[in-house]
Design an enzyme around this catalytic site. Sequence first.
Site, short mmCIF file in Angstrom:
data_model
loop_
_atom_site.label_atom_id
_atom_site.label_comp_id
_atom_site.label_asym_id
_atom_site.label_seq_id
_atom_site.Cartn_x
_atom_site.Cartn_y
_atom_site.Cartn_z
N HIS A 79 -7.97 -3.43 -0.18
CA HIS A 79 -7.26 -4.56 -0.76
C HIS A 79 -8.00 -5.03 -1.98
O HIS A 79 -7.86 -6.15 -2.43
CB HIS A 79 -7.12 -5.71 0.24
CG HIS A 79 -6.55 -5.24 1.52
ND1 HIS A 79 -7.34 -4.70 2.50
CD2 HIS A 79 -5.27 -5.17 1.95
CE1 HIS A 79 -6.55 -4.33 3.50
NE2 HIS A 79 -5.32 -4.59 3.20
N HIS A 137 0.83 -1.21 0.00
CA HIS A 137 0.00 0.00 0.00
C HIS A 137 0.87 1.26 0.00
O HIS A 137 0.44 2.31 0.46
CB HIS A 137 -0.87 0.04 1.27
CG HIS A 137 -1.75 -1.13 1.44
ND1 HIS A 137 -2.79 -1.39 0.58
CD2 HIS A 137 -1.76 -2.13 2.35
CE1 HIS A 137 -3.41 -2.49 0.98
NE2 HIS A 137 -2.81 -2.96 2.04
#
Lengths: 332, 332, 208, 208
Positions: free
Chosen positions: B220, B58
Amino acid sequence: MAMKKFINDPANLTKELLEGLALCYKGKVKLVGEKIVVRATPKDEGKVAIVTLGGAGHEPALSGFVGEGMLDASVVGDIFAAPGAPKLLEALRMFKREAGIVLVTLNHAGDRMSASKALRDAQKEGIKVCEIVTHEDISAGIDIDPEEKRGLAGCIPLYKVIGAAAEAGKTLEEVVEIGERFNRQMATLAVAMTGCTHPQNGGTIAVLPDDEMEIGMGQHGEAGGGRSKILTADETASRMIAPLMQATGVKAGDTALLIINGVGATTLMEMLVVYRKAAQLLAEKGINVTPGACGEYLTVQEMAGFQMILCKLDADHQEYLKARARTPYWTA
Amino acid sequence: MAMKKFINDPANLTKELLEGLALCYKGKVKLVGEKIVVRATPKDEGKVAIVTLGGAGHEPALSGFVGEGMLDASVVGDIFAAPGAPKLLEALRMFKREAGIVLVTLNHAGDRMSASKALRDAQKEGIKVCEIVTHEDISAGIDIDPEEKRGLAGCIPLYKVIGAAAEAGKTLEEVVEIGERFNRQMATLAVAMTGCTHPQNGGTIAVLPDDEMEIGMGQHGEAGGGRSKILTADETASRMIAPLMQATGVKAGDTALLIINGVGATTLMEMLVVYRKAAQLLAEKGINVTPGACGEYLTVQEMAGFQMILCKLDADHQEYLKARARTPYWTA
Amino acid sequence: MMLTLQRFKEMIAAAGEAIRAGEKRFSELDAAAGGDGDHGTAIVTAFQAMAKAGGADFKGYLKALSEALQNEACGSTSTLYGSWLQGMSDTAPEGAAELDAAALAKVFNGGLEELGFVTRARVGDKTLMDALIPATEALLAAQSQGVAAMFERAAAAAEQGAEATCAMRARFGRAKNLGDRSIGPRDAGAASMACIFAAFAATVKASC
Amino acid sequence: MMLTLQRFKEMIAAAGEAIRAGEKRFSELDAAAGGDGDHGTAIVTAFQAMAKAGGADFKGYLKALSEALQNEACGSTSTLYGSWLQGMSDTAPEGAAELDAAALAKVFNGGLEELGFVTRARVGDKTLMDALIPATEALLAAQSQGVAAMFERAAAAAEQGAEATCAMRARFGRAKNLGDRSIGPRDAGAASMACIFAAFAATVKASC
Ligand SMILES: Nc1ncnc2c1ncn2[C@@H]1O[C@H](COP(=O)(O)OP(=O)(O)O)[C@@H](O)[C@H]1O
Ligand SMILES: Nc1ncnc2c1ncn2[C@@H]1O[C@H](COP(=O)(O)OP(=O)(O)O)[C@@H](O)[C@H]1O
Ligand SMILES: [Mg+2]
Ligand SMILES: [Mg+2]
Ligand SMILES: [Mg+2]
Ligand SMILES: [Mg+2]
């Protein structure tokens, strides 16, 4: 490749994105007219002003680097299109001053043509302005005519260095000398993995086969150097850093700045992995790598790929890189 | 969707990207072991420490916000995977101090489980630590059980606020109160346009038809709220800002912070256009919008989409947001 | 018949191989139900970490498995399996290198109980609990029939439980926000849990 | 026959329509030869800007076209066309609202000369110059045959020049780094220039 983008009427795209920039970073920048981005608080008139020009669609470049310590103004065209000479002349008039103006032009046909026309007219009007042209892309070769080399994201550390020199009160001649010396010692190489779509017409730019990458892709998706099968991050870093070291002439004992500029869809995760290997290779050669940068500075829409920028630094450049800067997308 | 990424052995990916981060930002952060990122220059022991945990993949989150004025440590798992409780306990031991530690946990099953286990063990060992759980994603509903709401990129302004409060010498109880108050007044909504690929197994996450978008996509790539045909930037902004205003309770005369967090392939160009509309809508309601941010802070690989974060600010929050911060990816 | 530690280590190894063979499917199931598509990676990594564990008795070996998992692997899967194994270790008799049916039942029951503290998921929530809870119950119920039968019943119950997740709506983990769209595919974690019990049963059976 | 200002304005309008009809093709040609795929957008925008220009004589109208282009449009195309039109205006006789063949030839010659200062590209470099240079030469050579013939010859020469770019390697503009891979498609700028001359010729012919 279907275009999936959050936009409104494509004809208003550049205007709207600049309005967004001015709203989001209102303490730092503001808009004059529709297409000139200037500092929210102007620099002292006694100091050299730094102006640049270029198309939009490469955000945050170039307007994201307007602010204290970097650019005084960015003159924006349309998506991938240079602003016209009259618009640039308008900006040069706005920053007319005894101390003078440095105009930074990236070497692309459209930008160069507008800059030459505006410079001719500005000089006729008695505006004191010197041009620095960036052409650090080595994908077409290292020793070729500089006129044949494109300007890529290397303009950004250049803005930082000359912006700081101007803030420090250097004269026009000094700022140009510092900038040209930095310019000669930097080199950029780009690599692309996927194409992208043009936000105004939805067309696809620079399609690449699923298993190929291309070293030397330009910043509007123009094809360049060699295609190859996809390499690992470490192999890619090794293949890119070698010619960059050759082009900048950096050697053991020197200090260098390394920047990985993501052009769109390539993740920061990947950029950091590439930075790691390139920095390790420089360190192995005895080169002192200063703190660098990995991120998206000059993008090509949602293209996957990045530009690797290597700058050999003189002592003064190191100081100017560290000096205070407060722009939307570069802070020091 | 073919995966095209610059990586080496997928098993070493997290380790290598963190090494890249530490090399590139060596004046700001360093690595302890393979997976704990800490400040290069530690904060005074007399002040509350701020620790967080989460998976990689991320970037720049979460480790990119370690540094003066924000996080003291980020404990990293693997790609999209929470670190184990023992690793987190190791970090908590490292920051054991009289002043105490605030642990920020994003509400995701894996992170929550590791955090609870580590907290139980840390408290047994006499480590003074309080947890703040973020769960500001309103895609599943506004008034539902907070346990059912995920933590998205809203953690980043939270780190900024409590990081500044800790630097200012606030006590553990005060930092937690300031943070929880901020936490309650913020909300996030995500929108996705395209899927992405998992960098370790090449699998495709969250495929979307060519002409559809999805509001409520998780960080996600987990699917969420409603799918619709692609909307314009202005329509998207309008549809998102309305529930965010409702969730934060922001009203005329209030001050608010607006952040657009790009999750991967969505260009900054688009984010700025979306910011513009959302900020205009807030201003029309009489809300005072402080300078904000548009950029990639917490990404989901090369997915196209963004998260819109709205925070209603109290007076102290406004000051803490402005306070000095020097991290790789957030500076003030 | 007693379950020897040696045999149990073989069961873990066999489960690891079965899991590796199913890696791609577990990731695809995770993605198909709206998760982040990495369960195959996660469970394979977990078994890789566990492969490094050793121990001279059940208690020590189970503890080593749990710690290897939590120290080296990441993600919910390693925490869930770590707790499961921790619970087993806690209830295993001191110093035993063999377990009879009753002790074995106690160990598996202890594993499930500890896991119950870590997650609120129960049968019907479309998680690995849908395979593990009925498997543990079947294992306990078959105590009087001996170790081999216990694993055979557990494997059948795990498989049935995993199959039942197809019709469920995810309420835990990263797939939960998908709502109705999570109905259809098997839950990835339940599928891998059923795969593990199948490997356990096959190994025990082969050795009878 | 004299070319009236009114007729010339119609020519510009006709060219604008022809360009709009070819927009997609010009962008595709730009991308196909390795450029950035936006020439269609650029040339359409240029004609939109020009549509706003007015003027009572050739000199003024040409100057207004050039200025509208450079003030409102962006990119190389607007600078190149802006210079071309500027050069035409500079050589147009003061106050004339009609041009005879000789004056017309002088005007087009002046446009090409000014453009020659702005770009170093010449015939063979795979740019719009490959259409414009032969078109201007043909227009000049046909002076004795009158206005309609001049545009007819110019259009034919432009078309031929544009076609010839297929076999060329780009050396200017954003396609230049492509090298051999730029061989094949027509240059986008040459294609649009040929389209403009074709529209000019058709308009003049229709009015004869
Ligand atoms: N809170 C939970 N309780 C029980 N099982 C869970 C929970 N969260 C996830 N799982 C199980 O884990 C599986 C997903 O595992 P994995 O993909 O490895 O983890 P993550 O959700 O962190 O990506 C799900 O299919 C489900 O069976
Ligand atoms: N330096 C130049 N000299 C002459 N023509 C040029 C030059 N650069 C570009 N062109 C012409 O412009 C066309 C591309 O136009 P356009 O796509 O609008 O501009 P850009 O290259 O700025 O994207 C090319 O096909 C070529 O004909
Ligand atoms: Mg990107
Ligand atoms: Mg991106
Ligand atoms: Mg998963
Ligand atoms: Mg073009």
